[in-house]
Design an enzyme around this catalytic site. Structure first.
Site, PDB file in Angstrom:
ATOM      1  CG  ASP A 190      53.524  75.365  95.861  1.00 18.57           C
ATOM      2  OD1 ASP A 190      53.437  76.234  95.165  1.00 18.57           O
ATOM      3  OD2 ASP A 190      54.168  75.045  96.609  1.00 18.57           O
TER       4      ASP A 190
ATOM      5  CG  ASP B 175      57.166  71.910  96.557  1.00 17.21           C
ATOM      6  OD1 ASP B 175      57.447  70.442  96.978  1.00 17.21           O
ATOM      7  OD2 ASP B 175      57.628  72.912  97.727  1.00 17.21           O
TER       8      ASP B 175
ATOM      9  CG  ASP C  99      57.834  78.864  94.721  1.00 12.80           C
ATOM     10  OD1 ASP C  99      57.928  79.935  94.123  1.00 12.80           O
ATOM     11  OD2 ASP C  99      58.244  78.537  95.940  1.00 12.80           O
TER      12      ASP C  99
END
Ligand code: SF4
Ligand SMILES: [Zn+2]
Lengths: 395, 356
Positions: free
Chosen positions: B97, B288, B99
């Site tokens: 992930d 993450d 972000d």
């Protein structure tokens, strides 16, 4: 033979009609003394006699050890067998320079698979100060696909050369992986045999006792205390099902979770983690009831009180049932002499727990190789003691 | 002035889910395993409190989404035999992930406060995602990789057979590798391992390449480099990138010579070691990590609305090419914001486009 869990060994076990049949036959063929030779080489040269055993002799003497370990999985005996026998097979693998037929999927590296520039960096062929022997050690000889590799490798991925889905390994790294797989296979087999221990010929309990003597001698000098002996309970190492039972359960589950599961688990875990035989009694293990009254019973009663509704308020007579499961017959005024009046109930296997109280079983990663909550606990104690002793395993 | 990112109103959510959203936009890999996934819904914007939903039929999911027009929809990356209890876990995708809202080394410090995103942040997130795809494909040999625009960053979801059963520990190792989270040692330099064309050190150089083109004087000061070293580094970024990152030349050649010494007498490490490992402190934060390691997590459902950002979580595809061409300001805009985003994006490009 290079690996007691490799293809050839598996074939031999099959020839005998499976592991149970093999264990039946072994006592007729291999004397205990010969088997014990396999665990006496802690360090130093391994006798040629052992290294040159025929495959059949090898399989039989090794599996004899596994049979003996069924009596105390995760004890000092297991550590002893693991270490000494890993040395034997490591030496054989090294000598043969071959890796086919062992229990891990290693492959030889093809020519040109690693770009020249990388090979030069990793193997240092141009460093003239390096001895021939050291250069040999630096050579990348084997590769293993990442899925298999990741299952076994405990170090970081920085320390191996990774390319196109493979990890490339030096001989020493490959052997390290093999040893990891060997340990896991051994552990798995012992857990399997744990179920059968009551049916094994007396040969194995005798062998087990001898192993215990040798192991205690070794480990007293080296590591200090080991799991598998009675010691204060370590709650943080309990399996999930026991932790769940300790937290209290709803009405329908109470009798099973508290009276059957907790009582059996806590008593064996505290008093007799490795019962020498099936019909062991509490009075064989302790000389007065204080451990039960001061350490075990209060935990059981507290867990009962955490149930909804509280177990012993509803069913005060259930205390008698607990003594019954501890082997004292139906009573609430037990004396040590009474133990043996009923059977000291052994912790149920995981499949039984899952069938009777599926809500309790929330397996974690330690549950994978084991089949009984007590072995779960022994396994974790074993890992802890290895950590404390600076052993290689950091699960 | 129209805004690039803004929260969708409940009315707009209803509009989106009744008129625009189609269940066919949910990627196949989710539909195929629908009955084994746990679904979570956020109805209010306060988080996915409506958990442990299961849909055995796509139509049921469709009905539920249309009826509730949720603020956000999530589905588990894990498959369960009993998803309604999150039990009987039998595997999870391997997920990374990125972000854009949390990226370190922002090039747009002066344009907005942290915790928000702009086209530059998203472009940077895309670059990180592209590097990640290269590593996953070439080093790990993965072939079944899917990229999703999450609404404010990117999800990379690996579905190859062997990832499903990986334990958290193995995932952690893969993450440490992919994010080059492990420090470089002097031995790695002396042995020239840092120049290897594959493996950890190649990943390290990729991440270092991202770092060196964004690092500022302030960062380098904070890491303790001397004035001279700082100005040498900043004036040779292009050379460092070309020689060290792209061509894998020896650091002795690629870096300014002033870096061979420690920045001052009181420091033991050479300037070079300080600089190399500075990259690691940042690269750890590109992902993450919880999302990768936690095998029971839920992840935004592709095709659903990211109501906070006002964009659609959009399935991009499996190929680098698709990701390279993807532009969220054209490809992930809900109809109800089409004009608004178009205007805002043009305006933004006019003002800052040269910095992209
Ligand atoms: S697998 Fe066995 S030990 Fe683990 S939680 Fe279930 S019953 Fe307990
Ligand atoms: Zn920005």
């Amino acid at each position: 033979m290079l690996d007691p869990f490799g293809e050839e060994a598996k074939r031999i076990v099959r020839e005998f009609g499976g592991i149970e049949a093999l264990l039946e036959r072994i006592p007729r063929y291999v004397g205990i003394d010969i088997v014990l030779e396999r665990v006496k080489q802690w360090e130093g040269e391994i006798p040629e006699r052992i290294l040159n055993m025929t495959p059949h002799e090898d399989v039989m003497s090794f599996y004899a050890l596994l049979g003996a370990l069924a009596f105390s999985p995760y004890g000092a005996e297991m550590e002893l067998v693991k270490r000494t026998n890993a040395r034997i097979y490591r030496e054989r693998i090294k000598r043969s320079g071959e890796i086919t037929g062992i229990s891990i999927p290693l492959k030889k590296i093809e020519k040109g698979e690693i770009p020249d520039r990388d090979r030069i960096i990793l193997e240092k062929p141009r460093h003239e100060e390096i001895t021939e022997e050291e250069r040999e050690k630096l050579k990348l000889k084997y590769k293993m696909s990442l899925p298999s590799f990741l299952r076994l490798w405990e170090g970081s991925l920085k320390s191996v050369y990774i390319r196109k889905g493979n990890a490339y390994l030096r001989e020493e790294q490959a052997l390290e992986l093999w040893e990891k797989a060997f340990e896991r296979n051994l552990e798995r087999s012992v857990n399997l045999l744990y179920e059968l221990r009551d049916e094994l010929p007396p040969y194995y309990s005798e062998l087990h006792e001898k192993l215990g003597e040798i192991a205690r001698k070794y480990f007293k000098e080296r590591i200090g205390g080991f799991s598998g002996e009675a010691q204060p309970l370590r709650f943080e190492l309990f399996p999930p099902c026991i932790k769940n039972a300790l937290a209290g359960v709803p009405a329908g589950l109470r009798n099973y979770a508290i009276t059957v599961l907790l009582t059996s688990f806590l008593s064996y875990a505290r008093i007799c983690p490795n019962p020498p035989r099936k019909d062991v009694r509490i009075k064989d293990c302790i000389s007065d009831l204080s451990v039960i009254e001061k350490e075990i019973l209060p935990i059981i009663i507290e867990a009962g009180n955490r149930c909804k509704p509280p177990l012993f308020e509803d069913q005060p007579h259930e205390i008698k049932n607990i003594w019954y499961h501890l082997g004292f017959g139906l009573t609430d005024k037990p004396r040590l002499e009474d133990s043996g009046n009923s059977t000291w109930y052994f912790p149920p296997n995981c499949d039984k727990i899952r069938a009777n109280a599926p809500q309790l079983c929330k397996p974690d990663s330690h549950c994978r190789p084991i089949k009984n909550p007590l072995t779960y606990y022994l396994r974790r104690l074993y890992i802890e003691s290895r950590k404390a002793g600076g052993g290689g395993d950091n699960e | 002035m129209s805004e690039l990112f803004r929260e969708a109103t409940p009315e707009e959510r209803r509009l989106y889910y009744s008129k625009e959203w189609k269940p066919e936009n949910i990627p196949e890999f989710i539909v195929d395993t629908l009955e084994h996934r746990e679904f979570g819904f956020d109805h209010t914007g306060e988080g996915p409190s409506d958990r442990k939903n299961v849909f055995t039929d796509l139509r049921d999911l469709e009905d539920y989404i249309r009826a509730t027009s949720p603020y956000a929809v999530y589905s588990s990356v894990a498959l369960y035999t009993e998803p309604q209890e999150m039990e009987g876990w039998f595997g999870a995708e391997l997920v990374f992930d990125i972000d854009a809202k949390d990226l370190p080394l922002r090039r747009c410090q002066d344009l907005h406060e942290s915790g928000r995103v702009c086209p530059i942040c998203l472009e940077d997130a895309k670059e990180l995602a592209l590097d990640t795809l290269v590593v996953l494909r070439e080093d790990f040999g993965f072939e079944d990789i899917h990229v999703v625009y999450s609404g404010r960053g990117f999800h990379i979801r690996v579905l190859d057979d062997w990832v499903w059963e990986l334990e958290s520990k193995a995932r952690e190792k893969i993450l440490a590798y992919v994010s080059s989270a492990e420090e470089i040692t002097p031995g790695d330099l002396q042995s020239n391992r840092i120049m290897l064309s594959s493996g950890y050190f190649r990943v390290f150089r990729l991440r270092f390449g991202y770092f060196i083109r964004r690092v500022t004087e302030n960062h380098l000061k904070n890491f303790g480099l001397s004035e001279k070293q700082i100005s040498d580094v900043l004036s040779s970024v292009q050379r460092i990138y070309r020689d060290f990152v792209a061509e894998a030349k020896s650091p002795l050649v690629a870096f300014p010579s002033s870096l061979r010494r420690p920045p001052s007498r009181s420091v033991k490490r050479s300037g070079l070691m300080i600089l190399l490992n500075a990259s690691t402190t940042f690269s750890k934060a590109y992902f993450d990590g919880k999302v990768t390691i936690d095998v029971k997590r839920i992840l935004r459902l592709p095709s659903s609305l990211h109501s906070k950002a006002g964009f659609i979580a959009t399935y991009i595809g499996t190929k680098e090419e698709k990701l390279r061409k993807f532009n969220p300001f054209e490809d992930a805009v809900p109809d109800f914001r089409r004009e608004e985003v178009k205007g805002a994006y043009e305006e933004w490009l006019e003002e800052h486009g040269d910095r992209l």
